[in-house]
Design an enzyme around this catalytic site. Structure first.
Site, PDB file in Angstrom:
ATOM      1  N   HIS A  55      61.158  62.214  64.652  1.00 52.22           N
ATOM      2  CA  HIS A  55      60.783  63.661  64.514  1.00 52.22           C
ATOM      3  C   HIS A  55      61.287  64.210  63.019  1.00 52.22           C
ATOM      4  O   HIS A  55      60.667  65.179  62.875  1.00 52.22           O
ATOM      5  CB  HIS A  55      61.363  64.405  65.631  1.00 52.22           C
ATOM      6  N   ASP A  93      62.061  57.574  69.002  1.00 50.36           N
ATOM      7  CA  ASP A  93      62.350  58.483  68.200  1.00 50.36           C
ATOM      8  C   ASP A  93      63.111  57.929  67.046  1.00 50.36           C
ATOM      9  O   ASP A  93      64.396  58.515  66.591  1.00 50.36           O
ATOM     10  CB  ASP A  93      63.096  59.566  68.719  1.00 50.36           C
ATOM     11  N   SER A  98      69.983  65.378  63.072  1.00 50.16           N
ATOM     12  CA  SER A  98      69.275  64.402  63.456  1.00 50.16           C
ATOM     13  C   SER A  98      68.928  63.059  62.647  1.00 50.16           C
ATOM     14  O   SER A  98      68.673  63.218  61.223  1.00 50.16           O
ATOM     15  CB  SER A  98      67.760  64.910  63.743  1.00 50.16           C
TER      16      SER A  98
END
Length: 417
Positions: A265, A296, A371
């Site tokens: 992402h 992911d 992230s």
């Protein structure tokens, strides 16, 4: 006629013998594996696997096998090259001493240790021992008395006819001084021993050492996209995340190709990718290598003449609930690049609804921009890739990292060698 019957009978026996032989050979080739409900394992290689009973164990699209309920199922691939009898067992209850008493007392104060046994119906007898009676004493009934300021370890032993359980319980004793009617808490600046030869200063030093070694190998990943600006499209930085170097190749003398792992992402819908070096405030162009939206995960690369450290992965089997963990990343963007946070592993092998990967749940503070960054153990090994957190007013510090075993399997599937 008898001769014909004899021939037919011989043929039937021959086929029966061959059939029995083949069945025997198949039984010899049938491997048996045991796991517990909720556990997962992975068969290395590109196989199209099936489970004969999906109520016992199910298989994800990535080949991750998970125990669902107690029972037996057969795991095999469509080419019959793999056939495993999988026995899924229920986990035995963990027997543990639960102590609900407070751990901070004043000098001269008494508390009673309230001990119970979790996971057993046996009858237990408790005994107690203080490792330093100059700080705190404890009697045979579990009553602790504060003697002087410091930390004492009370060893609690529970004995039944079947087993013996031992638990260490820390007691912090503080001293109060009274000046002109006001109460002042006095806390000595002392390094206290926690477990064996490990003390808080050693944990501090290990954390500083890990950060110092790998901080420049944990990078920013910038996602640039075209947006309409009147009559033309302009390339803008649409989002940033974190990544870390996990592999390097020397493509020519003194020139290196680095592979960086991040979240899918972070790079989703990119037009251009760049790597950001916070400590030198520089950007370099990055190339897309691979990605997996369901897991992911994504891999990008960049070239440099600088010799960066390569982060190594830890074994997920060694990760235990309660282990210390460190996160390093660009919390809330590059303004706070290289932010380091510290906490513990809250749960291993957490499965989240709608997600393909399995996760390590932890209370290490992570924020937007973290992230794709690593979750590290105190050996400096990557045990997970930070990917998400639950954000609700009534919830604190519930972060999730993709387990290192899932990450390793994904990287191995890319054949980067």
């Amino acid at each position: 006629m008898k001769k014909i019957i004899s021939i037919i009978f011989s043929i039937i026996c021959l086929f029966a013998f061959i059939g029995c032989k083949n069945a025997s050979e198949q039984n010899e080739q049938l491997a048996i594996k045991e796991i517990y409900v909720g556990d997962i394992f992975i068969i290395e290689g590109d196989y199209d696997l099936t489970s004969s009973d999906t109520k016992v164990a199910e298989i994800s699209e990535e080949g991750i096998i998970k125990g669902i309920s107690k029972g037996i199922t057969i795991i095999e691939d469509t080419n019959n090259t793999i056939k495993i009898q999988l026995n899924v067992l229920e986990k035995e209850a963990i027997v543990n001493i639960l102590v609900t008493s407070k751990q901070t007392i004043k000098v001269g104060e008494e508390i009673s240790l309230d001990c119970n046994i979790d996971g057993s119906i046996d009858s237990f007898i408790f005994s107690y021992l203080s490792n330093d009676e100059t700080i705190a004493t404890v009697n045979s009934n579990g009553v602790v008395t504060g003697v002087s300021s410091g930390i004492a370890t009370i060893t609690i032993t529970a004995i039944s006819s079947e087993q013996t359980i031992i638990k260490d319980y820390l007691i912090y004793v503080k001293e109060e001084q009274f000046n002109n009617g006001n109460t002042t808490t006095v806390i000595n600046n002392i390094t206290y021993e926690v477990v064996g030869d490990i003390d808080l200063s050693i944990i501090n030093n290990k954390t500083v050492e890990i950060v110092d070694k790998y901080k420049e190998s944990i990078l920013g990943v910038s996602n640039y996209q075209y947006v309409n600006n009147g009559f033309e499209k302009v390339l803008v930085e649409a989002g940033v995340g974190t990544g870390f170097i996990f592999k390097v190749k020397e493509i020519s003398k003194g020139n290196y190709l680095y592979y960086v792992l991040t979240n899918y992402h972070v790079i989703e819908d990119y037009n251009t990718l760049k790597i950001y070096f916070g400590y030198s405030d520089e950007y370099v162009e990055a190339s897309y290598v691979a990605s997996n939206e369901k897991l992911d995960l994504a891999v990008v690369s960049f070239e440099s003449t600088f010799n960066y450290e390569v982060l190594e992965f830890g074994d997920i089997e060694d990760v235990k609930v309660g282990d210390f963990a460190i996160a390093i990343g660009n919390a809330n963007g590059y303004e706070y690049y290289g932010s380091v946070t510290f906490g513990i592993v809250s749960y291993c092998n957490r499965v989240l609804s709608g997600e393909t990967a399995t996760f390590i749940q932890h209370d290490v503070a992570i924020n937007p921009g973290n992230s794709g960054g690593p979750l590290l153990n105190l050996d400096g090994k990557v045990i997970g890739v930070n990917t998400l957190k639950i954000v609700k007013e009534e919830i604190d510090n519930m972060g999730f990292s993709i387990s290192s075993d899932i990450v390793i399997k994904y990287i191995n599937s890319l054949n980067l060698d």
